[in-house]
Scaffold this active site. Structure first.
Site, mmCIF file in Angstrom:
data_model
loop_
_atom_site.group_PDB
_atom_site.id
_atom_site.type_symbol
_atom_site.label_atom_id
_atom_site.label_comp_id
_atom_site.label_asym_id
_atom_site.label_seq_id
_atom_site.Cartn_x
_atom_site.Cartn_y
_atom_site.Cartn_z
ATOM 1 N N PHE A 312 -56.745 1.349 9.157
ATOM 2 C CA PHE A 312 -55.436 1.882 8.801
ATOM 3 C C PHE A 312 -55.551 3.244 8.127
ATOM 4 O O PHE A 312 -56.435 3.463 7.298
ATOM 5 C CB PHE A 312 -54.720 0.945 7.818
ATOM 6 C CG PHE A 312 -54.450 -0.429 8.352
ATOM 7 C CD1 PHE A 312 -53.303 -0.700 9.082
ATOM 8 C CD2 PHE A 312 -55.344 -1.463 8.115
ATOM 9 C CE1 PHE A 312 -53.054 -1.966 9.564
ATOM 10 C CE2 PHE A 312 -55.102 -2.741 8.593
ATOM 11 C CZ PHE A 312 -53.950 -2.992 9.327
ATOM 12 N N ASP A 313 -54.643 4.132 8.477
ATOM 13 C CA ASP A 313 -54.372 5.288 7.644
ATOM 14 C C ASP A 313 -53.559 4.763 6.446
ATOM 15 O O ASP A 313 -52.975 3.683 6.533
ATOM 16 C CB ASP A 313 -53.558 6.311 8.446
ATOM 17 C CG ASP A 313 -53.069 7.456 7.604
ATOM 18 O OD1 ASP A 313 -53.874 7.985 6.821
ATOM 19 O OD2 ASP A 313 -51.881 7.820 7.710
#
Length: 633
Positions: A312-313
């Site tokens: 994930f960002d």
């Protein structure tokens, strides 16, 4: 050619005429016993029903393809030659009727596309320079045109509201059924429905360039893109069909039983095997489109089903991407000081100042006198409030002006910073008045969604961010993320994605579809929470139009269900072929009964795939409340 087109366009009537003639033959056999009527009825039924089948077989042979129709065509001609008119009539009818039902059920699985297409607006009310309106075709609209949309009308363009307010249902774009309030400056999508109010919208995208048109095109292409299972079956069928022909020839050579050889041809048709994977693919992708999840093809479905690591960002993905005052400690009874803080921060364009101004806006009176401020580089700001200096900035600003923090205040400050919050201190008359913790808050659904991903079989959750290590660690610990890496540039994120892939992991990257485009493209599956942006649609393999983690859970669960459904259909198809061959060997299966079972197996795999149309993931269980005020990117 004209004859061929005529036959193809009348295949459905031919199917039902064939059924009627077969019934006539049986009725004459049972009741009237008129000479030749039964055989004539069955011969005519065989000829008319075999015509489209043989024509398709010839077309396939011209393209150097050994099709199912070739097997059925040869079997029917053989049955006809040995006088088995009942068998040939029934076999041809069942094959055509199976194709008819197949078309109908496939059309149902493509319902998402059909419903989207039907939603596409065809006309618009164009607003002229003098304020008058004219109904025009949507194809005649241009960028910069202003259109009027009243309650109950559809938005014909992508654009922004320039006048009016109203509630807009964007379910056709995002899958979210709750209406969204739209006012001046808000963006709207073509295809959305205005449920109340009246809007004037300036067009930014028209025609085929609108998000709605791109979604329809994308899903149509995706449903036609073959999965690895489909590609394997296509290649398998190229060898399987001629193999069945050779086996049937060998059976006739060794047994001298033409009927047995023809029956082998009929039972060897791999209909359920050929249709099983595509129909699962179409139904799964259609379910996604209906729920605002755009999956770019069957190969993406297979890849997503195998994912064991999701990267994930942080900002805009795990968090809202919007700065807000997440915490505040007060050390004074004079709460009016907050009005002074708000007025000082109002003069700054710093992200922290803007977040504080928004949070404290209620403290600013309409008739408030503007405060003169001075910016101290690297420290903060100073303004006059009730004749005294009001300091708003960091600890260094207060220290420079003789304001010391007590042990308790230092503890509170360090606590906020440990939670990843950016802190702003307020000093007044020689003492600390407030500590404000500014943060980019975690999306409220994220904790439950990540726990659900674990239950769905995702083994490793990773966060990559350009934020500092302390902030990133605070986010990761609050969410139960397994691994976190901070202070990264976009190129560094790509390096980590490749590293995980080199370790043998199947990696999905979840980002906002803009600054994370390199990682989205590198991962096995790129998932954009892009809210319909052009970059998201172009770059990612999966686009979550709602930009929600609920949709992410749905996408992962749907991919796994679709992959499993494909395997079920392949198993059913192979099982039926084995059953028929065993039945043939032991004398329990004959040509007509075998063809009936064969066509029934096609319907079974289609109906099995149609279960995907109504798939919904189990509701994510919410974990116990965790810290959700997290620091900025």
């Amino acid at each position: 050619m004209a004859f061929q087109r005529y036959i193809y366009s009348h295949t459905n009537p031919i199917t039902f005429w064939s059924a009627g003639l077969i019934i006539v033959g049986f009725l004459n056999n049972w009741f009237t016993h008129i000479a030749y009527v039964t055989d004539v009825a069955w011969i005519i039924a065989s000829v008319i029903a075999a015509t489209p089948i043989i024509l398709r077989a010839i077309s396939a042979l011209k393209a150097k393809v050994f099709s199912i129709e070739l097997l059925v065509g040869i079997a029917v001609i053989g049955a006809f030659a040995i006088g088995e008119f009942e068998e040939s009539a029934i076999v041809t009818f069942l094959f055509l009727f199976g194709s008819y039902l197949e078309q109908k059920t496939l059309a149902k699985t493509r319902g998402a596309i059909q419903s989207l297409t039907e939603m596409a607006p065809t006309t618009a009310l164009l607003v002229g320079d003098d304020g008058t309106t004219e109904e025009v075709d949507v194809d005649d609209l241009e960028e910069g045109n202003v259109v009027l949309v009243k309650a109950g009308g559809q938005v014909p363009v992508d654009g922004k509201v320039i006048d009016g307010t109203g509630y807009v249902n964007e379910a056709s774009i995002t899958g979210e059924s709750r209406p969204v309030n739209k006012a001046n400056g808000d963006g709207v999508f073509s295809g959305a429905m205005v449920e109340s109010g009246t809007l004037q919208i300036e067009a930014t995208q028209v025609g085929d360039e609108t998000t709605f048109s791109k979604i329809i095109e994308l899903v149509e292409e995706a449903q036609d893109t073959k999965s690895p299972a489909e590609k394997f079956i296509d290649k398998f069928a190229q060898y399987y069909t001629p193999a069945v022909l050779i086996i049937a020839i060998l059976v006739f050579i060794f047994s001298r039983d033409l009927k047995l050889a023809i029956t082998v041809l009929v039972l060897g048709c791999p209909g359920a095997l050929v249709i099983g994977a595509p129909v699962s693919n179409v139904a799964g992708i259609g379910n996604g489109a209906k729920n605002g999840i755009l999956i770019k093809g069957g190969d993406v479905v297979e890849s997503l089903a195998k994912v064991d690591t999701i990267v994930f960002d942080k900002t805009g993905t795990l968090t809202t991407g919007k700065m807000t005052v997440a915490d505040m400690e007060s050390y004074t009874d004079d709460q009016t000081l907050l009005a002074g803080v708000a007025q000082i921060e109002k003069t700054s364009d710093h992200p922290l100042a803007q977040a504080i101004t928004t949070n404290l806006a209620a403290h600013i009176k309409d008739d408030a006198t503007t405060i003169e401020t001075e910016t101290i580089k690297g420290r903060g700001m100073v303004g006059k409030w009730a004749g005294h200096d009001l300091y708003v900035g960091n600890a260094a600003l207060l220290k420079d002006n003789g304001i010391k923090l007590t042990a308790e205040q230092l503890t509170d400050l360090h606590h906020m910073q440990d939670e990843g919050q950016s802190t702003v201190l307020v000093g007044y008359q020689g003492a600390l008045a407030f500590i404000l913790g500014v943060a980019d808050t975690v999306r409220p659904e994220v904790p439950g969604a990540l726990a659900a991903l674990k239950r769905q079989g995702i083994k490793h959750l990773v966060m990559l961010t350009g934020d500092n290590q302390a902030t990133a660690q605070a986010v990761a610990e609050s969410l139960g993320i397994d691994e976190v890496h901070a202070d990264l540039l976009p190129a560094d994120k790509v390096t980590f994605v490749k590293k995980f892939q080199d370790m043998g992991r199947n990696v999905a990257f979840v980002g906002d579809g803009i600054n994370d485009s390199p990682s989205l493209a590198t991962a096995s599956v790129g998932i954009a929470m892009g809210g319909g942006t052009d970059v998201a649609i172009e770059t990612a393999d999966v686009v979550l139009m709602q930009s929600s983690f609920t949709a992410l859970n749905h996408a992962v669960g749907l991919a796994k269900k679709t992959s499993a459904n494909t395997k079920e259909n392949i198993t059913i198809a192979i099982g039926v072929v084995i059953f028929l061959l065993i039945g043939l060997v032991y004398g329990y299966i004959y040509m007509a009964s075998g063809m009936f079972v064969h066509e029934a197996s096609i319907l079974v795999v289609i109906f099995n795939a149609m279960r995907l149309i109504g798939y919904r993931p189990s509701v994510a269980k919410r974990p116990k409340p965790a810290a959700q005020q997290l620091a900025t990117n």
